[in-house]
Write a protein that holds these residues in place. Structure first.
Motif, PDB file in Angstrom:
ATOM      1  N   GLY A 144      -1.720  -0.280   6.983  1.00  0.00           N
ATOM      2  CA  GLY A 144      -3.011  -0.952   6.855  1.00  0.00           C
ATOM      3  C   GLY A 144      -3.398  -1.176   5.403  1.00  0.00           C
ATOM      4  O   GLY A 144      -3.898  -2.242   5.028  1.00  0.00           O
ATOM      5  N   VAL A 145      -3.165  -0.166   4.571  1.00  0.00           N
ATOM      6  CA  VAL A 145      -3.477  -0.274   3.141  1.00  0.00           C
ATOM      7  C   VAL A 145      -2.642  -1.373   2.500  1.00  0.00           C
ATOM      8  O   VAL A 145      -3.160  -2.241   1.795  1.00  0.00           O
ATOM      9  N   TYR A 146      -1.344  -1.344   2.749  1.00  0.00           N
ATOM     10  CA  TYR A 146      -0.435  -2.319   2.120  1.00  0.00           C
ATOM     11  C   TYR A 146      -0.725  -3.737   2.603  1.00  0.00           C
ATOM     12  O   TYR A 146      -0.741  -4.677   1.809  1.00  0.00           O
ATOM     13  N   HIS A 147      -0.959  -3.890   3.896  1.00  0.00           N
ATOM     14  CA  HIS A 147      -1.244  -5.230   4.434  1.00  0.00           C
ATOM     15  C   HIS A 147      -2.553  -5.777   3.884  1.00  0.00           C
ATOM     16  O   HIS A 147      -2.657  -6.979   3.602  1.00  0.00           O
ATOM     17  N   ALA A 148      -3.558  -4.932   3.746  1.00  0.00           N
ATOM     18  CA  ALA A 148      -4.842  -5.390   3.204  1.00  0.00           C
ATOM     19  C   ALA A 148      -4.677  -5.863   1.757  1.00  0.00           C
ATOM     20  O   ALA A 148      -5.240  -6.896   1.365  1.00  0.00           O
ATOM     21  N   LEU A 149      -3.903  -5.142   0.973  1.00  0.00           N
ATOM     22  CA  LEU A 149      -3.643  -5.577  -0.399  1.00  0.00           C
ATOM     23  C   LEU A 149      -2.889  -6.905  -0.392  1.00  0.00           C
ATOM     24  O   LEU A 149      -3.246  -7.830  -1.130  1.00  0.00           O
ATOM     25  N   ASP A 150      -1.886  -7.023   0.441  1.00  0.00           N
ATOM     26  CA  ASP A 150      -1.128  -8.273   0.531  1.00  0.00           C
ATOM     27  C   ASP A 150      -2.022  -9.453   0.911  1.00  0.00           C
ATOM     28  O   ASP A 150      -1.904 -10.544   0.359  1.00  0.00           O
ATOM     29  N   ARG A 151      -2.937  -9.235   1.860  1.00  0.00           N
ATOM     30  CA  ARG A 151      -3.852 -10.316   2.264  1.00  0.00           C
ATOM     31  C   ARG A 151      -4.770 -10.718   1.116  1.00  0.00           C
ATOM     32  O   ARG A 151      -5.015 -11.905   0.888  1.00  0.00           O
ATOM     33  N   ALA A 152      -5.270  -9.745   0.375  1.00  0.00           N
ATOM     34  CA  ALA A 152      -6.159 -10.045  -0.760  1.00  0.00           C
ATOM     35  C   ALA A 152      -5.413 -10.829  -1.840  1.00  0.00           C
ATOM     36  O   ALA A 152      -5.946 -11.790  -2.399  1.00  0.00           O
ATOM     37  N   VAL A 153      -4.190 -10.451  -2.121  1.00  0.00           N
ATOM     38  CA  VAL A 153      -3.388 -11.163  -3.123  1.00  0.00           C
ATOM     39  C   VAL A 153      -3.072 -12.571  -2.631  1.00  0.00           C
ATOM     40  O   VAL A 153      -3.179 -13.538  -3.400  1.00  0.00           O
TER      41      VAL A 153
END
Length: 119
Positions: free
Chosen positions: A100-109
């Protein structure tokens, strides 16, 4: 040409990339989950154990003004792990799981790249 670099936690390889890009003036932004300004990680205002742990999330290789954060899920992941609460960090499905943490960062980028109209 400039580069936007993202990494959820940071490691030695990332730091080398950041130094190299910054050294040639090619780093536009660095995105991560949690980071501290270099001066704060050395401050005596924080307890030693916290300073040491958060010092790993200090990226002196990048000017603070070009560091972008997505901290909430990672902070929740770290806090719930320490408190023994399991459901928010349940593997692959939890809101504050590593996935969840990694995917959220990827979506923001990805959103940032779209808004900058990067190819």
């Amino acid at each position: 040409m400039s580069a936007l670099v993202s990494h959820p936690t940071g490691n030695a390889n990332l730091r080398a990339v950041l130094r190299a890009l910054e050294g040639v003036g090619a780093l536009s932004e660095f995105w991560t989950t949690v980071a501290l300004p270099p001066g704060l990680s050395r401050s005596n205002a924080l307890p030693h154990h916290l300073r040491r742990r958060l010092g790993q999330r200090t990226f002196a290789e990048v000017p603070w003004a070009r560091t972008r954060l997505q901290p909430w899920r990672e902070v929740m992941r770290l806090a719930t792990r320490g408190a023994g609460v399991k459901f928010p960090t349940r593997h692959e499905t939890g809101w504050a799981s590593v996935d969840g943490v990694y995917h959220a960062l990827d979506r923001a980028v990805a959103q940032r790249l779209r808004s900058a109209k990067c190819p």
